[in-house]
Design a protein around this motif. Structure first.
Motif, PDB file in Angstrom:
ATOM      1  N   LYS A  18       0.818  -1.210   0.000  1.00  0.00           N
ATOM      2  CA  LYS A  18       0.000   0.000   0.000  1.00  0.00           C
ATOM      3  C   LYS A  18       0.861   1.275   0.000  1.00  0.00           C
ATOM      4  CE  LYS A  18      -4.067  -2.041   2.228  1.00  0.00           C
ATOM      5  NZ  LYS A  18      -4.010  -3.232   1.509  1.00  0.00           N
ATOM      6  N   ALA A  19       1.941   1.236  -0.786  1.00  0.00           N
ATOM      7  CA  ALA A  19       2.840   2.378  -0.939  1.00  0.00           C
ATOM      8  C   ALA A  19       2.374   3.190  -2.145  1.00  0.00           C
ATOM      9  CB  ALA A  19       4.269   1.895  -1.127  1.00  0.00           C
ATOM     10  N   GLN A  20       1.494   4.147  -1.891  1.00  0.00           N
ATOM     11  CA  GLN A  20       0.842   4.877  -2.981  1.00  0.00           C
ATOM     12  C   GLN A  20       1.803   5.710  -3.828  1.00  0.00           C
ATOM     13  OE1 GLN A  20      -2.246   4.526  -4.101  1.00  0.00           O
ATOM     14  NE2 GLN A  20      -2.420   2.894  -2.595  1.00  0.00           N
ATOM     15  N   ALA A  21       2.737   6.406  -3.195  1.00  0.00           N
ATOM     16  CA  ALA A  21       3.659   7.249  -3.965  1.00  0.00           C
ATOM     17  C   ALA A  21       4.534   6.383  -4.871  1.00  0.00           C
ATOM     18  CB  ALA A  21       4.527   8.073  -3.022  1.00  0.00           C
ATOM     19  N   LEU A  23       3.854   3.332  -5.932  1.00  0.00           N
ATOM     20  CA  LEU A  23       2.973   2.716  -6.923  1.00  0.00           C
ATOM     21  C   LEU A  23       2.690   3.681  -8.071  1.00  0.00           C
ATOM     22  CD1 LEU A  23       1.206   0.322  -7.761  1.00  0.00           C
ATOM     23  CD2 LEU A  23      -0.616   1.296  -6.357  1.00  0.00           C
ATOM     24  N   SER A  24       2.462   4.930  -7.735  1.00  0.00           N
ATOM     25  CA  SER A  24       2.197   5.940  -8.754  1.00  0.00           C
ATOM     26  C   SER A  24       3.377   6.074  -9.716  1.00  0.00           C
ATOM     27  CB  SER A  24       1.917   7.282  -8.074  1.00  0.00           C
ATOM     28  OG  SER A  24       1.838   8.304  -9.010  1.00  0.00           O
ATOM     29  N   THR A  25       4.579   6.125  -9.175  1.00  0.00           N
ATOM     30  CA  THR A  25       5.776   6.246 -10.016  1.00  0.00           C
ATOM     31  C   THR A  25       5.961   5.007 -10.873  1.00  0.00           C
ATOM     32  OG1 THR A  25       6.806   7.650  -8.349  1.00  0.00           O
ATOM     33  CG2 THR A  25       8.262   6.665  -9.998  1.00  0.00           C
ATOM     34  N   LEU A  26       5.752   3.839 -10.299  1.00  0.00           N
ATOM     35  CA  LEU A  26       5.905   2.592 -11.052  1.00  0.00           C
ATOM     36  C   LEU A  26       4.892   2.511 -12.190  1.00  0.00           C
ATOM     37  CD1 LEU A  26       6.537   0.193  -8.054  1.00  0.00           C
ATOM     38  CD2 LEU A  26       8.204   0.866  -9.796  1.00  0.00           C
ATOM     39  N   ARG A  27       3.709   2.998 -11.942  1.00  0.00           N
ATOM     40  CA  ARG A  27       2.696   3.016 -13.009  1.00  0.00           C
ATOM     41  C   ARG A  27       3.091   3.981 -14.124  1.00  0.00           C
ATOM     42  NH1 ARG A  27      -2.725   2.520  -9.270  1.00  0.00           N
ATOM     43  NH2 ARG A  27      -2.779   0.240  -9.279  1.00  0.00           N
ATOM     44  N   LEU A  28       3.724   5.097 -13.753  1.00  0.00           N
ATOM     45  CA  LEU A  28       4.216   6.026 -14.773  1.00  0.00           C
ATOM     46  C   LEU A  28       5.279   5.354 -15.642  1.00  0.00           C
ATOM     47  CD1 LEU A  28       4.556   9.361 -12.762  1.00  0.00           C
ATOM     48  CD2 LEU A  28       2.975   8.895 -14.637  1.00  0.00           C
ATOM     49  N   ILE A  29       6.141   4.559 -15.015  1.00  0.00           N
ATOM     50  CA  ILE A  29       7.170   3.830 -15.766  1.00  0.00           C
ATOM     51  C   ILE A  29       6.503   2.872 -16.736  1.00  0.00           C
ATOM     52  CG2 ILE A  29       9.015   2.121 -15.591  1.00  0.00           C
ATOM     53  CD1 ILE A  29       9.721   3.377 -12.851  1.00  0.00           C
ATOM     54  N   ASN A  30       5.535   2.096 -16.246  1.00  0.00           N
ATOM     55  CA  ASN A  30       4.822   1.152 -17.112  1.00  0.00           C
ATOM     56  C   ASN A  30       4.139   1.877 -18.271  1.00  0.00           C
ATOM     57  OD1 ASN A  30       5.260  -1.507 -16.410  1.00  0.00           O
ATOM     58  ND2 ASN A  30       3.648  -1.541 -14.872  1.00  0.00           N
ATOM     59  N   ALA A  31       3.530   3.005 -17.989  1.00  0.00           N
ATOM     60  CA  ALA A  31       2.840   3.762 -19.031  1.00  0.00           C
ATOM     61  C   ALA A  31       3.825   4.236 -20.101  1.00  0.00           C
ATOM     62  CB  ALA A  31       2.103   4.948 -18.422  1.00  0.00           C
ATOM     63  N   ALA A  32       4.989   4.699 -19.678  1.00  0.00           N
ATOM     64  CA  ALA A  32       5.995   5.169 -20.635  1.00  0.00           C
ATOM     65  C   ALA A  32       6.481   4.015 -21.512  1.00  0.00           C
ATOM     66  CB  ALA A  32       7.166   5.804 -19.894  1.00  0.00           C
ATOM     67  N   ILE A  33       6.670   2.851 -20.907  1.00  0.00           N
ATOM     68  CA  ILE A  33       7.109   1.680 -21.670  1.00  0.00           C
ATOM     69  C   ILE A  33       6.031   1.269 -22.670  1.00  0.00           C
ATOM     70  CG2 ILE A  33       7.711  -0.771 -21.526  1.00  0.00           C
ATOM     71  CD1 ILE A  33       9.009  -0.111 -18.781  1.00  0.00           C
ATOM     72  N   LYS A  34       4.780   1.256 -22.226  1.00  0.00           N
ATOM     73  CA  LYS A  34       3.685   0.867 -23.114  1.00  0.00           C
ATOM     74  C   LYS A  34       3.500   1.877 -24.249  1.00  0.00           C
ATOM     75  CE  LYS A  34       1.261  -1.923 -19.758  1.00  0.00           C
ATOM     76  NZ  LYS A  34       0.103  -2.055 -18.875  1.00  0.00           N
ATOM     77  N   ASP A  35       3.668   3.162 -23.950  1.00  0.00           N
ATOM     78  CA  ASP A  35       3.592   4.184 -25.007  1.00  0.00           C
ATOM     79  C   ASP A  35       4.634   3.922 -26.083  1.00  0.00           C
ATOM     80  OD1 ASP A  35       1.491   5.534 -23.883  1.00  0.00           O
ATOM     81  OD2 ASP A  35       2.720   7.154 -23.034  1.00  0.00           O
ATOM     82  N   ARG A  36       5.847   3.605 -25.646  1.00  0.00           N
ATOM     83  CA  ARG A  36       6.933   3.324 -26.597  1.00  0.00           C
ATOM     84  C   ARG A  36       6.636   2.050 -27.383  1.00  0.00           C
ATOM     85  NH1 ARG A  36       9.449   4.937 -30.351  1.00  0.00           N
ATOM     86  NH2 ARG A  36      11.431   3.960 -30.773  1.00  0.00           N
ATOM     87  N   ASP A  37       6.059   1.033 -26.702  1.00  0.00           N
ATOM     88  CA  ASP A  37       5.652  -0.204 -27.377  1.00  0.00           C
ATOM     89  C   ASP A  37       4.697   0.100 -28.526  1.00  0.00           C
ATOM     90  OD1 ASP A  37       6.965  -2.392 -26.312  1.00  0.00           O
ATOM     91  OD2 ASP A  37       5.466  -2.752 -24.760  1.00  0.00           O
ATOM     92  N   ILE A  38       3.710   0.922 -28.242  1.00  0.00           N
ATOM     93  CA  ILE A  38       2.709   1.267 -29.249  1.00  0.00           C
ATOM     94  C   ILE A  38       3.358   1.998 -30.419  1.00  0.00           C
ATOM     95  CG2 ILE A  38       0.694   2.731 -29.682  1.00  0.00           C
ATOM     96  CD1 ILE A  38      -0.164   2.033 -26.755  1.00  0.00           C
ATOM     97  N   ALA A  39       4.263   2.925 -30.116  1.00  0.00           N
ATOM     98  CA  ALA A  39       4.942   3.667 -31.175  1.00  0.00           C
ATOM     99  C   ALA A  39       5.787   2.733 -32.038  1.00  0.00           C
ATOM    100  CB  ALA A  39       5.829   4.757 -30.568  1.00  0.00           C
ATOM    101  N   VAL A  40       6.460   1.780 -31.413  1.00  0.00           N
ATOM    102  CA  VAL A  40       7.306   0.838 -32.150  1.00  0.00           C
ATOM    103  C   VAL A  40       6.446  -0.074 -33.018  1.00  0.00           C
ATOM    104  CG1 VAL A  40       8.829  -1.157 -31.855  1.00  0.00           C
ATOM    105  CG2 VAL A  40       9.245   0.914 -30.551  1.00  0.00           C
ATOM    106  N   ARG A  41       5.317  -0.522 -32.487  1.00  0.00           N
ATOM    107  CA  ARG A  41       4.429  -1.403 -33.267  1.00  0.00           C
ATOM    108  C   ARG A  41       3.833  -0.685 -34.462  1.00  0.00           C
ATOM    109  NH1 ARG A  41       2.093  -3.505 -28.076  1.00  0.00           N
ATOM    110  NH2 ARG A  41       3.472  -5.212 -27.546  1.00  0.00           N
ATOM    111  N   SER A  42       3.542   0.610 -34.299  1.00  0.00           N
ATOM    112  CA  SER A  42       2.972   1.353 -35.421  1.00  0.00           C
ATOM    113  C   SER A  42       4.007   1.542 -36.531  1.00  0.00           C
ATOM    114  CB  SER A  42       2.445   2.708 -34.953  1.00  0.00           C
ATOM    115  OG  SER A  42       3.501   3.563 -34.588  1.00  0.00           O
ATOM    116  N   GLU A  43       5.290   1.413 -36.179  1.00  0.00           N
ATOM    117  CA  GLU A  43       6.352   1.496 -37.180  1.00  0.00           C
ATOM    118  C   GLU A  43       6.585   0.162 -37.871  1.00  0.00           C
ATOM    119  OE1 GLU A  43       9.644   2.889 -34.866  1.00  0.00           O
ATOM    120  OE2 GLU A  43       8.742   4.844 -34.542  1.00  0.00           O
TER     121      GLU A  43
END
Length: 153
Positions: A18-21, A23-43
């Motif tokens: 239950k470490a909210q701060a 968890l929030s940062t880790l979710r930001l990391i995951n989101a950045a990785i997924k954004d890059r995944d999507i960009a790479v797949r569109s290429e």
């Protein structure tokens, strides 16, 4: 274990703790990785991002947060600066140990010797070798001028 798996395991652990701060940062990391995944797949690349690209993403996130923290400190918003610095600590857990100045200098020398760099025109090749080997371990914004200085001498 792959970096992406480490981040996901850390997300699950942060949820349990239950470490909210964190968890929030880790979710930001995951989101950045997924954004890059999507960009790479569109290429047209179906494999997604590898660990080297994830290290690049994490390095960019740290750099952005350092700049934000500096701006917040200059603006007198120490609470926001502290939050940015706390996020940096979480992100840096997934980055390899940063090289010391001596290690950076020897890495530059080794890369120059490998590509046979003799003039400033070889800077791109030297930087390419360094980025391939040391992504996440050195600040390339600071290394670039050092390489340029060595090649100019």
């Amino acid at each position: 274990m792959e970096l992406r798996e480490k981040v996901n395991a850390a997300v699950k652990q942060a949820m349990r703790d239950k470490a909210q701060a964190r968890l929030s940062t880790l979710r930001l990391i995951n989101a950045a990785i997924k954004d890059r995944d999507i960009a790479v797949r569109s290429e047209g690349n179906d494999t997604g991002v590898d660990d080297t690209e994830v290290l690049g993403i994490l390095g960019k996130m740290v750099k952005q947060r350092r700049e934000s923290a500096r701006s917040y400190e200059e603006g007198g918003r120490l609470d926001l600066a502290e939050r940015e610095l706390a996020e940096i600590e979480v992100i840096e857990e997934f980055l390899p140990r940063a090289l010391t100045e001596t290690e950076v200098a020897s890495a530059i020398e080794a890369a120059m010797a490998e590509v046979g760099a003799e003039s400033i025109r070889d800077m791109g090749r030297v930087m390419g070798v360094l980025k391939a080997r040391y992504t996440g371990q050195m600040d390339f914004g600071a290394v670039g001028p050092k390489v340029k200085e060595r090649l100019s001498a």
